[in-house]
Design a protein around this motif. Structure first.
Motif, PDB file in Angstrom:
ATOM      1  N   ILE A 177       0.846  -1.207   0.000  1.00  0.00           N
ATOM      2  CA  ILE A 177       0.000   0.000   0.000  1.00  0.00           C
ATOM      3  C   ILE A 177       0.880   1.255   0.000  1.00  0.00           C
ATOM      4  N   TRP A 178       1.918   1.278   0.871  1.00  0.00           N
ATOM      5  CA  TRP A 178       2.738   2.480   1.013  1.00  0.00           C
ATOM      6  C   TRP A 178       3.552   2.747  -0.258  1.00  0.00           C
ATOM      7  N   VAL A 179       4.241   1.720  -0.750  1.00  0.00           N
ATOM      8  CA  VAL A 179       5.104   1.915  -1.921  1.00  0.00           C
ATOM      9  C   VAL A 179       4.240   2.095  -3.183  1.00  0.00           C
ATOM     10  N   GLY A 180       3.247   1.215  -3.352  1.00  0.00           N
ATOM     11  CA  GLY A 180       2.393   1.284  -4.546  1.00  0.00           C
ATOM     12  C   GLY A 180       1.657   2.617  -4.632  1.00  0.00           C
ATOM     13  N   GLY A 181       1.088   3.050  -3.514  1.00  0.00           N
ATOM     14  CA  GLY A 181       0.318   4.303  -3.498  1.00  0.00           C
ATOM     15  C   GLY A 181       1.186   5.498  -3.869  1.00  0.00           C
ATOM     16  N   GLU A 208      -6.421  12.808  -0.376  1.00  0.00           N
ATOM     17  CA  GLU A 208      -7.525  12.628   0.580  1.00  0.00           C
ATOM     18  C   GLU A 208      -7.999  11.183   0.602  1.00  0.00           C
ATOM     19  N   GLY A 209      -8.120  10.587  -0.592  1.00  0.00           N
ATOM     20  CA  GLY A 209      -8.559   9.186  -0.673  1.00  0.00           C
ATOM     21  C   GLY A 209      -7.477   8.249  -0.169  1.00  0.00           C
ATOM     22  N   TYR A 210      -6.226   8.550  -0.561  1.00  0.00           N
ATOM     23  CA  TYR A 210      -5.117   7.645  -0.226  1.00  0.00           C
ATOM     24  C   TYR A 210      -4.815   7.642   1.281  1.00  0.00           C
ATOM     25  N   GLU A 211      -4.905   8.848   1.899  1.00  0.00           N
ATOM     26  CA  GLU A 211      -4.587   8.987   3.330  1.00  0.00           C
ATOM     27  C   GLU A 211      -5.304   7.942   4.189  1.00  0.00           C
ATOM     28  N   ARG A 212      -6.545   7.638   3.811  1.00  0.00           N
ATOM     29  CA  ARG A 212      -7.359   6.718   4.620  1.00  0.00           C
ATOM     30  C   ARG A 212      -6.766   5.321   4.702  1.00  0.00           C
ATOM     31  N   VAL A 213      -6.060   4.905   3.670  1.00  0.00           N
ATOM     32  CA  VAL A 213      -5.392   3.591   3.735  1.00  0.00           C
ATOM     33  C   VAL A 213      -3.881   3.742   3.946  1.00  0.00           C
ATOM     34  N   GLY A 214      -3.320   4.862   3.451  1.00  0.00           N
ATOM     35  CA  GLY A 214      -1.869   5.052   3.511  1.00  0.00           C
ATOM     36  C   GLY A 214      -1.350   5.233   4.931  1.00  0.00           C
ATOM     37  N   ILE A 215      -2.034   6.054   5.725  1.00  0.00           N
ATOM     38  CA  ILE A 215      -1.546   6.311   7.095  1.00  0.00           C
ATOM     39  C   ILE A 215      -1.667   5.039   7.956  1.00  0.00           C
ATOM     40  N   PRO A 216      -2.849   4.324   7.940  1.00  0.00           N
ATOM     41  CA  PRO A 216      -2.892   3.058   8.675  1.00  0.00           C
ATOM     42  C   PRO A 216      -1.803   2.087   8.197  1.00  0.00           C
ATOM     43  N   ALA A 217      -1.526   2.081   6.871  1.00  0.00           N
ATOM     44  CA  ALA A 217      -0.490   1.170   6.348  1.00  0.00           C
ATOM     45  C   ALA A 217       0.868   1.508   6.960  1.00  0.00           C
ATOM     46  N   LEU A 218       1.181   2.822   7.059  1.00  0.00           N
ATOM     47  CA  LEU A 218       2.477   3.208   7.625  1.00  0.00           C
ATOM     48  C   LEU A 218       2.547   2.829   9.110  1.00  0.00           C
ATOM     49  N   ILE A 219       1.408   2.996   9.813  1.00  0.00           N
ATOM     50  CA  ILE A 219       1.381   2.615  11.241  1.00  0.00           C
ATOM     51  C   ILE A 219       1.626   1.105  11.378  1.00  0.00           C
ATOM     52  N   VAL A 220       0.978   0.309  10.490  1.00  0.00           N
ATOM     53  CA  VAL A 220       1.197  -1.144  10.494  1.00  0.00           C
ATOM     54  C   VAL A 220       2.676  -1.449  10.245  1.00  0.00           C
ATOM     55  N   ILE A 270       4.670  -0.751  13.495  1.00  0.00           N
ATOM     56  CA  ILE A 270       4.427  -1.745  14.565  1.00  0.00           C
ATOM     57  C   ILE A 270       5.047  -3.095  14.188  1.00  0.00           C
ATOM     58  N   THR A 271       4.733  -3.584  12.973  1.00  0.00           N
ATOM     59  CA  THR A 271       5.260  -4.906  12.585  1.00  0.00           C
ATOM     60  C   THR A 271       6.775  -4.839  12.402  1.00  0.00           C
ATOM     61  N   GLY A 272       7.284  -3.680  11.911  1.00  0.00           N
ATOM     62  CA  GLY A 272       8.726  -3.535  11.696  1.00  0.00           C
ATOM     63  C   GLY A 272       9.494  -3.594  13.007  1.00  0.00           C
ATOM     64  N   ILE A 273       8.990  -2.885  14.037  1.00  0.00           N
ATOM     65  CA  ILE A 273       9.671  -2.889  15.346  1.00  0.00           C
ATOM     66  C   ILE A 273       9.599  -4.304  15.935  1.00  0.00           C
ATOM     67  N   TRP A 274       8.447  -4.935  15.771  1.00  0.00           N
ATOM     68  CA  TRP A 274       8.247  -6.301  16.303  1.00  0.00           C
ATOM     69  C   TRP A 274       9.237  -7.274  15.644  1.00  0.00           C
ATOM     70  N   LEU A 275       9.307  -7.191  14.286  1.00  0.00           N
ATOM     71  CA  LEU A 275      10.234  -8.066  13.541  1.00  0.00           C
ATOM     72  C   LEU A 275      11.684  -7.781  13.951  1.00  0.00           C
ATOM     73  N   SER A 276      11.997  -6.489  14.199  1.00  0.00           N
ATOM     74  CA  SER A 276      13.354  -6.135  14.622  1.00  0.00           C
ATOM     75  C   SER A 276      13.678  -6.809  15.947  1.00  0.00           C
ATOM     76  N   HIS A 277      12.686  -6.806  16.874  1.00  0.00           N
ATOM     77  CA  HIS A 277      12.873  -7.464  18.181  1.00  0.00           C
ATOM     78  C   HIS A 277      13.147  -8.955  18.018  1.00  0.00           C
ATOM     79  N   ILE A 278      12.437  -9.576  17.051  1.00  0.00           N
ATOM     80  CA  ILE A 278      12.635 -11.018  16.825  1.00  0.00           C
ATOM     81  C   ILE A 278      14.035 -11.260  16.262  1.00  0.00           C
ATOM     82  N   LYS A 279      14.454 -10.413  15.302  1.00  0.00           N
ATOM     83  CA  LYS A 279      15.752 -10.629  14.635  1.00  0.00           C
ATOM     84  C   LYS A 279      16.928 -10.238  15.516  1.00  0.00           C
ATOM     85  N   LEU A 280      16.749  -9.159  16.289  1.00  0.00           N
ATOM     86  CA  LEU A 280      17.828  -8.641  17.131  1.00  0.00           C
ATOM     87  C   LEU A 280      17.191  -8.112  18.419  1.00  0.00           C
ATOM     88  N   PRO A 281      17.032  -8.988  19.427  1.00  0.00           N
ATOM     89  CA  PRO A 281      16.242  -8.617  20.603  1.00  0.00           C
ATOM     90  C   PRO A 281      16.788  -7.425  21.397  1.00  0.00           C
TER      91      PRO A 281
END
Ligand code: HEM
Length: 149
Positions: A17-21, A47-59, A62-73
């Motif tokens: 979503i982030w890169v494609g948008g 205006e249309g993109y923000e509704r999916v783009g901002i939640p996508a960046l938040i995801v 969250i998932t990036g920090i989580w994955l970082s913890h798994i790879k390098l605690p």
């Protein structure tokens, strides 16, 4: 599906979503708006993109920090550029800071004054944010393909 698999799927969905948008905005909507001097076209897309783009960046965060913890605690190693995994995580966090900085500047300085005449100033934000989005993806893929190890 296990936790790691779920995080990767969510991270890839957010990345699409982030890169494609941003590629659609930079390569299609923006050039046409610049040609026709139509700031409204960019505003409507944003205006249309923000509704999916901002939640996508938040995801992504969250998932990036989580994955970082798994790879390098140990987070103290996340900016250790002598560690191959720490280097990639550190680069991702720097890209995140650049994205947030550019987004805040656009939201509060450029967009409120946006007009058909000064559309070029917004282009100077859209292009770097898109390049940073693509870099995010390349650095992310590097964990697997080892380009920056
Ligand atoms: C819009 C922003 C982002 C995009 C487009 C993005 C994209 C990607 C992609 C395409 C992958 C490859 C996944 C795979 O190998 O299947 C990846 C992996 C990864 N990303 Fe991101 N990412 C973003 C933000 C972040 C952030 C903020 C962090 C936090 C530091 C992060 C941390 C990671 C980690 C740790 C991996 C490795 C996952 C693994 O192989 O175990 N990402 N990212």
């Amino acid at each position: 599906m296990n936790l790691y698999g779920t995080l990767i799927v969510l991270h890839l969905l957010g990345a699409s979503i982030w890169v494609g948008g941003h590629l659609v905005l930079a390569c299609s909507v923006l050039p046409k708006a610049l040609r026709t001097r139509d700031a409204g076209a960019v505003r409507r897309y944003e205006e249309g993109y923000e509704r999916v783009g901002i939640p996508a960046l938040i995801v992504q965060v969250i998932t990036g920090i989580w994955l970082s913890h798994i790879k390098l605690p140990d987070p103290s190693l996340w900016f250790d550029f002598s560690n191959p995994v720490g280097r990639l995580i550190g680069i991702k966090l720097i890209l995140l800071a650049a994205t947030v900085g550019l987004a805040i500047d656009a939201r509060f300085r450029i967009i409120p004054k946006l007009s058909d005449e000064n559309l070029v100033s917004l282009a100077w934000h859209i292009v770097p944010v898109t390049l940073v989005a693509v870099l995010f993806l390349i650095v992310g893929a590097s964990f697997r393909i080892g380009w920056m190890y």
